[in-house]
Design an enzyme around this catalytic site. Structure first.
Site, PDB file in Angstrom:
ATOM      1  N   ASP A  34       1.108  -1.278  -0.189  1.00 30.67           N
ATOM      2  CA  ASP A  34      -0.060  -0.019   0.028  1.00 30.67           C
ATOM      3  C   ASP A  34       0.935   1.192  -0.064  1.00 30.67           C
ATOM      4  O   ASP A  34       2.034   1.153   0.553  1.00 30.67           O
ATOM      5  CB  ASP A  34      -1.134   0.103   1.333  1.00 30.67           C
ATOM      6  CG  ASP A  34      -2.125   0.873   0.900  1.00 30.67           C
ATOM      7  OD1 ASP A  34      -2.088   1.676  -0.021  1.00 30.67           O
ATOM      8  OD2 ASP A  34      -3.150   0.924   1.984  1.00 30.67           O
ATOM      9  N   SER A  35       0.374   2.349  -0.627  1.00 27.61           N
ATOM     10  CA  SER A  35       1.196   3.536  -0.777  1.00 27.61           C
ATOM     11  C   SER A  35       1.607   4.582   0.340  1.00 27.61           C
ATOM     12  O   SER A  35       2.413   5.188   0.080  1.00 27.61           O
ATOM     13  CB  SER A  35       0.528   4.286  -1.888  1.00 27.61           C
ATOM     14  OG  SER A  35      -0.885   4.552  -1.611  1.00 27.61           O
ATOM     15  N   GLY A  36       0.676   4.253   1.301  1.00 30.88           N
ATOM     16  CA  GLY A  36       1.124   5.263   2.578  1.00 30.88           C
ATOM     17  C   GLY A  36       0.114   6.207   2.705  1.00 30.88           C
ATOM     18  O   GLY A  36      -0.116   6.873   3.884  1.00 30.88           O
ATOM     19  N   GLY A  37      -0.817   6.710   1.658  1.00 33.86           N
ATOM     20  CA  GLY A  37      -1.738   7.630   1.750  1.00 33.86           C
ATOM     21  C   GLY A  37      -2.553   7.349   2.810  1.00 33.86           C
ATOM     22  O   GLY A  37      -2.687   8.100   4.033  1.00 33.86           O
ATOM     23  N   PHE A  38      -3.318   6.319   3.031  1.00 32.57           N
ATOM     24  CA  PHE A  38      -4.015   5.729   3.865  1.00 32.57           C
ATOM     25  C   PHE A  38      -3.533   5.927   5.429  1.00 32.57           C
ATOM     26  O   PHE A  38      -4.149   6.300   6.373  1.00 32.57           O
ATOM     27  CB  PHE A  38      -4.801   4.520   3.689  1.00 32.57           C
ATOM     28  CG  PHE A  38      -5.750   4.043   4.606  1.00 32.57           C
ATOM     29  CD1 PHE A  38      -7.000   4.591   4.901  1.00 32.57           C
ATOM     30  CD2 PHE A  38      -5.606   2.891   5.379  1.00 32.57           C
ATOM     31  CE1 PHE A  38      -8.029   4.210   5.560  1.00 32.57           C
ATOM     32  CE2 PHE A  38      -6.389   2.288   6.191  1.00 32.57           C
ATOM     33  CZ  PHE A  38      -7.650   3.073   6.559  1.00 32.57           C
ATOM     34  N   GLN A  84     -11.751   6.734  -5.344  1.00 28.41           N
ATOM     35  CA  GLN A  84     -12.236   7.168  -4.267  1.00 28.41           C
ATOM     36  C   GLN A  84     -13.608   7.668  -4.705  1.00 28.41           C
ATOM     37  O   GLN A  84     -14.153   7.204  -5.550  1.00 28.41           O
ATOM     38  CB  GLN A  84     -11.307   8.284  -3.755  1.00 28.41           C
ATOM     39  CG  GLN A  84      -9.894   7.801  -3.368  1.00 28.41           C
ATOM     40  CD  GLN A  84     -10.187   6.967  -2.108  1.00 28.41           C
ATOM     41  OE1 GLN A  84     -11.129   7.090  -1.216  1.00 28.41           O
ATOM     42  NE2 GLN A  84      -8.998   6.366  -1.647  1.00 28.41           N
ATOM     43  N   ASP A 103      -7.978  -7.119   1.480  1.00 30.99           N
ATOM     44  CA  ASP A 103      -6.979  -7.377   2.341  1.00 30.99           C
ATOM     45  C   ASP A 103      -7.815  -6.690   3.745  1.00 30.99           C
ATOM     46  O   ASP A 103      -8.584  -5.848   3.506  1.00 30.99           O
ATOM     47  CB  ASP A 103      -5.655  -6.653   2.166  1.00 30.99           C
ATOM     48  CG  ASP A 103      -5.866  -5.127   2.631  1.00 30.99           C
ATOM     49  OD1 ASP A 103      -5.673  -4.539   3.671  1.00 30.99           O
ATOM     50  OD2 ASP A 103      -6.322  -4.210   1.620  1.00 30.99           O
ATOM     51  N   CYS A 140     -13.254 -27.210  10.626  1.00 33.99           N
ATOM     52  CA  CYS A 140     -12.206 -26.808  10.075  1.00 33.99           C
ATOM     53  C   CYS A 140     -10.877 -27.722   9.981  1.00 33.99           C
ATOM     54  O   CYS A 140     -11.017 -28.347  11.290  1.00 33.99           O
ATOM     55  CB  CYS A 140     -11.654 -25.193  10.839  1.00 33.99           C
ATOM     56  SG  CYS A 140     -10.249 -24.576  10.417  1.00 33.99           S
ATOM     57  N   CYS A 172      -7.420 -27.018  10.083  1.00 38.00           N
ATOM     58  CA  CYS A 172      -6.263 -26.041  10.381  1.00 38.00           C
ATOM     59  C   CYS A 172      -5.388 -26.769  11.292  1.00 38.00           C
ATOM     60  O   CYS A 172      -5.992 -27.883  12.096  1.00 38.00           O
ATOM     61  CB  CYS A 172      -6.543 -24.883  10.578  1.00 38.00           C
ATOM     62  SG  CYS A 172      -6.850 -24.220  12.330  1.00 38.00           S
ATOM     63  N   CYS A 223      -7.216 -26.564  14.803  1.00 45.53           N
ATOM     64  CA  CYS A 223      -8.583 -27.226  15.049  1.00 45.53           C
ATOM     65  C   CYS A 223      -8.155 -28.936  15.068  1.00 45.53           C
ATOM     66  O   CYS A 223      -8.800 -29.782  15.738  1.00 45.53           O
ATOM     67  CB  CYS A 223      -9.446 -27.009  13.876  1.00 45.53           C
ATOM     68  SG  CYS A 223     -10.310 -25.304  14.020  1.00 45.53           S
ATOM     69  N   HIS A 268      -5.458 -20.327  12.871  1.00 51.49           N
ATOM     70  CA  HIS A 268      -7.031 -20.600  12.827  1.00 51.49           C
ATOM     71  C   HIS A 268      -7.628 -19.574  11.830  1.00 51.49           C
ATOM     72  O   HIS A 268      -8.345 -19.936  10.813  1.00 51.49           O
ATOM     73  CB  HIS A 268      -7.833 -20.867  13.864  1.00 51.49           C
ATOM     74  CG  HIS A 268      -9.221 -21.026  13.511  1.00 51.49           C
ATOM     75  ND1 HIS A 268     -10.121 -22.069  12.949  1.00 51.49           N
ATOM     76  CD2 HIS A 268     -10.284 -20.141  13.483  1.00 51.49           C
ATOM     77  CE1 HIS A 268     -11.221 -21.992  12.682  1.00 51.49           C
ATOM     78  NE2 HIS A 268     -11.371 -20.678  13.145  1.00 51.49           N
TER      79      HIS A 268
HETATM   80  N1  PRF Z   1      -6.418   3.951   0.146  1.00 54.37           N
HETATM   81  C1  PRF Z   1      -5.130   3.259   0.354  1.00 54.37           C
HETATM   82  N2  PRF Z   1      -4.959   2.340   1.336  1.00 54.37           N
HETATM   83  C2  PRF Z   1      -6.459   1.795   2.020  1.00 54.37           C
HETATM   84  C3  PRF Z   1      -7.549   2.529   1.789  1.00 54.37           C
HETATM   85  C4  PRF Z   1      -7.414   3.615   0.819  1.00 54.37           C
HETATM   86  O1  PRF Z   1      -8.573   4.239   0.666  1.00 54.37           O
HETATM   87  C5  PRF Z   1      -8.317   1.956   2.766  1.00 54.37           C
HETATM   88  C6  PRF Z   1      -9.879   2.188   2.854  1.00 54.37           C
HETATM   89  N3  PRF Z   1     -10.541   1.052   3.385  1.00 54.37           N
HETATM   90  C7  PRF Z   1      -7.933   0.710   3.229  1.00 54.37           C
HETATM   91  N4  PRF Z   1      -6.492   0.814   2.923  1.00 54.37           N
HETATM   92  N5  PRF Z   1      -4.086   3.699  -0.323  1.00 54.37           N
HETATM   93 ZN    ZN Z   2      -9.251 -24.007  12.322  1.00 53.82          ZN
END
Ligand code: PRF
Ligand code: ZN
Length: 378
Positions: free
Chosen positions: A99-103, A195, A272, A310, A312, A315, A341
């Site tokens: 992920d880019s870091g923005g969030f 967005q 994710d 399950c 796993c 379990c 689990h």
């Molecule tokens: N932007 C980025 N990562 C994210 C989100 C987003 O809007 C969200 C929103 N649920 C989770 N992770 N870059």
């Molecule tokens: Zn399990």
């Protein structure tokens, strides 16, 4: 799929089946392919908490997610690059999405100063000042050697006004153009992020902007940021199918098992979320009978497995009574067994979803999951 597959090219997304809006596909990265729908395990700080890579594979994990924000602050992308890249550093040889870091800048850091150029913020670790721009985010993710690099975006908080949403979408678009220009690594694949808050009109506007850049995949950001979740459930079937048919669709930071089924049904391919790993360490387990809390008195003398359905490691080998004891004693093994689990459960939901799609019985699988998960979902 059980049958032999032709080798795909880097960034290729091969659709195998559709059922309504739901899709079954394969996507190729520089570290091999993965099957969709897929759930990515969150490994924010170059580790999926409490899990070795072998345990991740045994749980059915195909893709691990890393975070630009955390790895930039500690240990720093230059160190990871020196150590041979993120895959080698953490001993995970499968696909990695970062992920880019923005969030994370918006949700974790201290004082922030937004500008056209980027975001200045103070570290949640020691208060030190940092600056991340689209170019900086790309440089960090390229240094990490990420297979899928996310564009640098702004994730607005909920609720936001129309003017704020419009300004933010336009900024995110200009940042996408800069991310695109700065992402120059051949082996990495750049995904754009749509967005636009919770209105279909805004989402369509942002989708138009983001898909004006030809990219190997597109994400939906800005969901699961505190809004009533039924709003997301209602909007997804209208927006996900408008995303390019021949590219993966990634819903960022979502969600519960119920959210996953509803979103797959709306046409989403990738997910994710910290939920399965985070709540495992608090003693909350997702099972085919719903969500349960292992600390409850009723499990004190329960010799049965966590989830009888399950298979796993947890379990197959341990009782609810033992897991309750480990949790109440604060033992580290409790965190490990619970995480094994929960991740295995999430990965099994996805594997069963893929199989149901392949075998043309998505609707009955979906409805079975909805009745099982809805009872205990938030
Ligand atoms: N932007 C980025 N990562 C994210 C989100 C987003 O809007 C969200 C929103 N649920 C989770 N992770 N870059
Ligand atoms: Zn399990």
């Amino acid at each position: 799929m059980s049958t032999a597959q032709p080798v795909l090219k880097l960034g290729e997304f091969k659709l195998h089946k559709k059922s309504g809006k739901a899709r079954r596909a394969t996507f190729m990265t520089a570290h091999g392919s993965f099957e969709t729908p897929t759930f990515m395990a969150v490994g924010t700080k170059a580790t999926v908490k409490a899990m070795t890579p072998e345990e991740l594979k045994d749980c059915g994990t195909q893709v691990v997610l890393g975070n630009t924000y955390h790895l930039h602050l500690r240990p720093g992308e230059k160190l990871i690059k020196k150590m041979g890249g993120l895959h080698k550093f953490m001993n995970w040889n499968g696909p990695i999405l970062t992920d880019s870091g923005g969030f994370q800048v918006f949700s974790l850091s201290g004082l922030r100063k937004m500008s056209e150029e980027g975001v200045e913020f103070s570290s949640h670790l020691d208060g030190a000042k940092y600056f991340i721009s689209p170019e900086k985010s790309m440089e960090i993710q390229m240094d990490l050697g990420s297979d899928i690099i996310m564009a640098f975006d702004e994730c607005l908080q909920y609720p936001a006004t129309n003017d704020e949403i419009k300004r933010s979408m336009d900024l995110t678009h200009r940042w996408l153009l800069r991310s695109h220009k700065a992402m120059t690594r051949d082996q990495s694949l750049l995904f754009g992020i749509v967005q636009g808050g919770l209105s279909l009109e805004h989402r369509k506007y942002s989708l138009q902007q983001v898909t004006s850049v030809d990219l190997p995949g597109y994400a939906l950001g800005g969901f699961s940021v505190g809004e009533p979740i039924h709003l997301m459930h209602e909007l997804l079937p209208d927006i996900a199918p408008l995303m390019p048919e021949n590219k993966p669709r990634y819903l960022m930071g979502v969600g519960t098992p119920l959210d996953l089924i509803i979103s797959i049904d709306a046409g989403v391919d990738m997910f994710d979320c910290v939920l399965p790993t985070r709540v495992a360490r608090n003693g909350t387990l997702y099972t085919w009978q719903g969500r349960m809390s292992i600390k409850r008195q009723e499990y004190k003398e329960d010799a049965g497995p966590l989830d009888p359905e399950c298979d796993c490691y947890t379990c197959k080998n341990y009782s609810r009574a033992y897991l309750r004891h480990l949790f109440l004693s604060g033992e580290i093994l409790g965190s490990r067994l619970n995480t094994i689990h929960n991740l295995h459960f999430y990965m099994t939901v996805m594997a069963k979803a893929r199989k149901a799609l392949e075998e043309d019985r998505w609707e009955s699988f979906r409805d079975d999951c909805l009745t099982r998960f809805v009872r205990s979902d938030k």
